[in-house]
Design a protein around this motif. Structure first.
Motif, PDB file in Angstrom:
ATOM      1  N   PRO A  87      55.433 -23.855  25.008  1.00 24.84           N
ATOM      2  CA  PRO A  87      55.647 -22.745  25.941  1.00 24.84           C
ATOM      3  C   PRO A  87      54.727 -21.574  25.631  1.00 24.84           C
ATOM      4  O   PRO A  87      54.505 -21.231  24.461  1.00 24.84           O
ATOM      5  N   HIS A  88      54.175 -20.990  26.670  1.00 26.83           N
ATOM      6  CA  HIS A  88      53.358 -19.784  26.598  1.00 26.83           C
ATOM      7  C   HIS A  88      52.020 -19.994  25.883  1.00 26.83           C
ATOM      8  O   HIS A  88      51.324 -19.024  25.576  1.00 26.83           O
ATOM      9  N   LEU A  93      57.393 -23.712  36.103  1.00 27.08           N
ATOM     10  CA  LEU A  93      56.527 -23.365  34.968  1.00 27.08           C
ATOM     11  C   LEU A  93      55.961 -21.952  35.047  1.00 27.08           C
ATOM     12  O   LEU A  93      55.134 -21.573  34.209  1.00 27.08           O
ATOM     13  N   ASP A 121      57.087 -19.119  34.316  1.00 29.66           N
ATOM     14  CA  ASP A 121      57.373 -18.246  33.176  1.00 29.66           C
ATOM     15  C   ASP A 121      56.787 -18.748  31.863  1.00 29.66           C
ATOM     16  O   ASP A 121      56.726 -18.001  30.886  1.00 29.66           O
ATOM     17  N   SER A 122      56.358 -20.012  31.820  1.00 30.91           N
ATOM     18  CA  SER A 122      55.853 -20.556  30.556  1.00 30.91           C
ATOM     19  C   SER A 122      54.345 -20.802  30.565  1.00 30.91           C
ATOM     20  O   SER A 122      53.752 -21.021  29.509  1.00 30.91           O
TER      21      SER A 122
END
Length: 260
Positions: free
Chosen positions: A57-58, A83, A85-86
């Motif tokens: 994530p991120h 996806l 937000d990630s």
């Protein structure tokens, strides 16, 4: 689906419209081989230490280009897969309006290729940990988004990219990129629109009862042709475009890949 299909427009003497198999239909006219992308980067998201890129994530950032159909496909896919937000996104408009975004993308290309002096190609998937470009090849980016980045594997494929429909999705994309574009010959465009219209006779989506990556491709291609008058002789396609356009992922994806 039937094994064969005609790619000619419907006429008074033609056989009734029927759903088709896209790989079979495309064998009637092979897609042209696309020219190689200058400075193409085609790494993939892997597992473990494969290529140094693995899902987290991120970790990744997408550079998208304003009013670009490839970027629009990616923006919509991000929403459908949850996806947003990630996986970060950065929209490129022009160097004067988004100088920091262009400078960041150039640094990523320079980190990927020593003494890089080529064009800044987008869409591009960037690894924020190393600062390098993972891929600027849209089909691979879309497959990686629908795969490991969304938590899916070959044993548990994404509903957007079911393994049983992989050949149809890829063949349909070839058809769209060749014949459902403003520069296509009118006869080829009409034949392709007839094919797509037939696919919606008895089902809500082009490849069945569930929305897949093929619907993202079709919607982006159809909306790129112009206003609704282009589809005036295909009411099913016109309704399909309007129906998908009301879906939050399509609506928000369009905003994300435009000046809105």
């Amino acid at each position: 689906m039937p094994e064969t299909a005609s790619r000619t427009s419907t006429t008074a003497n033609s056989r009734p419209c029927e759903q088709i198999s896209f790989p079979s239909a495309l064998r009637l006219k092979p897609a042209a081989t696309p020219s190689a992308l200058p400075h193409r980067v085609d790494s993939r998201i892997g597992v473990g230490l494969a290529g140094g890129f693995y899902p987290a994530p991120h970790r990744y950032e997408l550079y998208l280009s304003r009013s670009c159909p490839h970027s629009l496909r990616i923006a919509i896919t991000l929403g459908l897969l949850g996806l947003k937000d990630s996986v970060a996104t950065t929209l490129l408009t022009d160097p004067a309006r988004t100088p920091d975004a262009f400078a960041s993308l150039r640094r990523a290309y320079e980190a990927t290729e020593h003494h890089f002096d080529g064009p800044l190609t987008a869409p591009a998937l960037c690894d924020r940990w190393s600062g390098r470009i993972v891929s600027n090849h849209t089909p691979d980016i879309l497959r990686d988004l629908a795969g490991l980045l969304s938590g899916h594997t070959t044993t548990c494929p994404s509903t957007l990219w079911p393994s049983s429909l992989t050949a149809d999705i890829e063949a349909l994309r070839d058809l769209l990129d060749r014949d459902v574009v403003p520069s296509a010959r009118p006869s080829e465009l009409a034949a392709a629109l007839d094919l797509l219209d037939c696919q919606l006779i008895a089902r809500p989506y082009v490849l069945g009862d569930s929305l897949t990556a093929a619907d993202v491709d079709v919607w982006v291609a159809l909306t790129g042709l112009g206003g609704p008058e282009v589809l005036r002789s295909q009411p099913r396609l016109l309704d399909y475009v309007r129906r998908l356009g009301d879906h939050p992922a399509f609506r928000h994806g369009s905003d994300a890949a435009s000046d809105a």
